[in-house]
Design an enzyme around this catalytic site. Structure first.
Site, short mmCIF file in Angstrom:
data_model
loop_
_atom_site.label_atom_id
_atom_site.label_comp_id
_atom_site.label_asym_id
_atom_site.label_seq_id
_atom_site.Cartn_x
_atom_site.Cartn_y
_atom_site.Cartn_z
N ASP A 84 3.79 131.81 147.10
CA ASP A 84 4.18 132.18 145.99
C ASP A 84 4.24 131.18 144.76
O ASP A 84 4.22 130.20 145.14
CB ASP A 84 5.72 132.48 146.04
CG ASP A 84 6.15 133.83 147.09
OD1 ASP A 84 5.15 134.09 147.44
OD2 ASP A 84 7.37 133.91 146.95
N SER A 133 5.22 121.73 144.60
CA SER A 133 4.05 121.24 144.41
C SER A 133 2.94 122.26 144.24
O SER A 133 3.15 123.36 143.81
CB SER A 133 3.66 120.44 145.80
OG SER A 133 2.58 119.61 145.46
N HIS A 185 0.55 129.64 153.48
CA HIS A 185 0.26 130.58 154.37
C HIS A 185 -1.36 130.59 154.14
O HIS A 185 -1.90 130.29 153.36
CB HIS A 185 0.61 131.94 154.43
CG HIS A 185 2.20 131.82 154.78
ND1 HIS A 185 2.62 132.66 155.90
CD2 HIS A 185 3.44 131.52 154.21
CE1 HIS A 185 3.89 132.58 155.99
NE2 HIS A 185 4.43 131.84 154.76
#
Length: 277
Positions: free
Chosen positions: A88, A242, A144
């Site tokens: 995200d 980050s 992911h």
């Protein structure tokens, strides 16, 4: 150079991150409650999409920050040969690698060899493509897999800990190739590919499913792996915010979606583009 960027040059970046890390890992009831509630209020964090929906359910600030989503909260795009968002966040930049140069911000480029900290690996991505996703503090902070692949190597690269927001990216040369980072290299149906997890100011750590929590060191640390991961599988997580950079080879002929651009908001599992096997 902005005042914010100048201040980052002056503060003791690693010591600040170490202190933040100790506080974030604390399970002391007062410490964790204060940090979790203050953070949630400051960034408007809603737990509606998350498995644990009470702020009291988290054992530490780190536990809260890396909170897990509900099952199926992020459907993984099923388009054939899809390259999906690893996290995200917001697209910082995406596009083609110009010989060996990636776009960092308008007017600023950096070298793929510097990013990967290995010239031989860098040659695998000459004229390839990339997508950089910035994770803001309020975002879901697990990273992911954007494709199916076999993790073959991880490389920890020590470095600075500048913020990685757009302001700093526009003002600090070679930002992503200077900051602490973990390079993850894969064999895929498209050829070699990489996901680079870049540390930042007050980031207290990086973890992957293959390495566990990375211990900060003063030299490059490389480890071989042979771990099969499917698109959408968890690769790792950041302890505080980050950036994740997806790097694809030229042979993949990656076609990024036309509507995506710098500042586009994305979610993990969302279609970023397609590649050719």
């Amino acid at each position: 150079m902005t005042l914010f960027t100048t201040m980052q040059h002056l503060v003791p970046q690693k010591k600040l991150s170490e202190v933040a890390g100790r506080l974030a890992a604390s399970r002391h009831p007062v410490v964790k409650k204060t940090f979790i509630r203050s953070f949630a209020k400051a960034y408007g964090v809603s737990l509606d999409e998350y498995e644990r929906q009470s702020l009291n359910a988290y054992e530490s600030f780190n536990d809260f920050f890396t909170r897990e989503l509900k099952d199926n909260a992020r459907p993984i795009d099923s388009t054939p040969n899809a390259i999906t968002s690893p996290a995200d966040g917001v697209i910082s930049q995406l596009g083609q690698i110009d010989k060996n140069k990636l776009l960092q911000a308008k007017g600023r480029h950096y070298d793929i060899g510097q990013l990967l900290a290995d010239s031989a690996d860098a040659e695998l991505f000459t004229d390839g493509s990339f997508a950089t996703v910035y994770l803001a503090p309020s975002n879901y902070h697990r990273v992911h897999m954007p494709f199916d692949g076999i993790l073959t190597k991880t490389r920890y690269v020590p470095g600075t800990l500048f913020s990685v927001n757009n302001n700093t990216a526009a003002n600090v040369p070679d930002l992503f190739a200077r900051n602490e980072r973990l390079v993850c290299l894969f064999d895929t149906q498209y050829g070699p590919a990489a996901v680079v997890m870049v540390g930042a100011m007050i980031v207290a750590g990086i973890e992957t499913v293959a390495t566990g929590r990375i211990i900060r060191k003063d030299d490059i640390q490389e480890s071989p792996h042979s771990m099969k991961l499917a698109k959408g599988d968890e690769l790792g997580r950041f302890y505080l915010g980050s950036t994740a950079i997806v790097v694809m080879p030229k042979a993949a002929k990656t076609d990024w979606l036309e509507g995506l651009h710098a500042d586009s908001v994305v979610q993990m599992g969302q279609l970023l583009g397609t590649a050719k096997a």
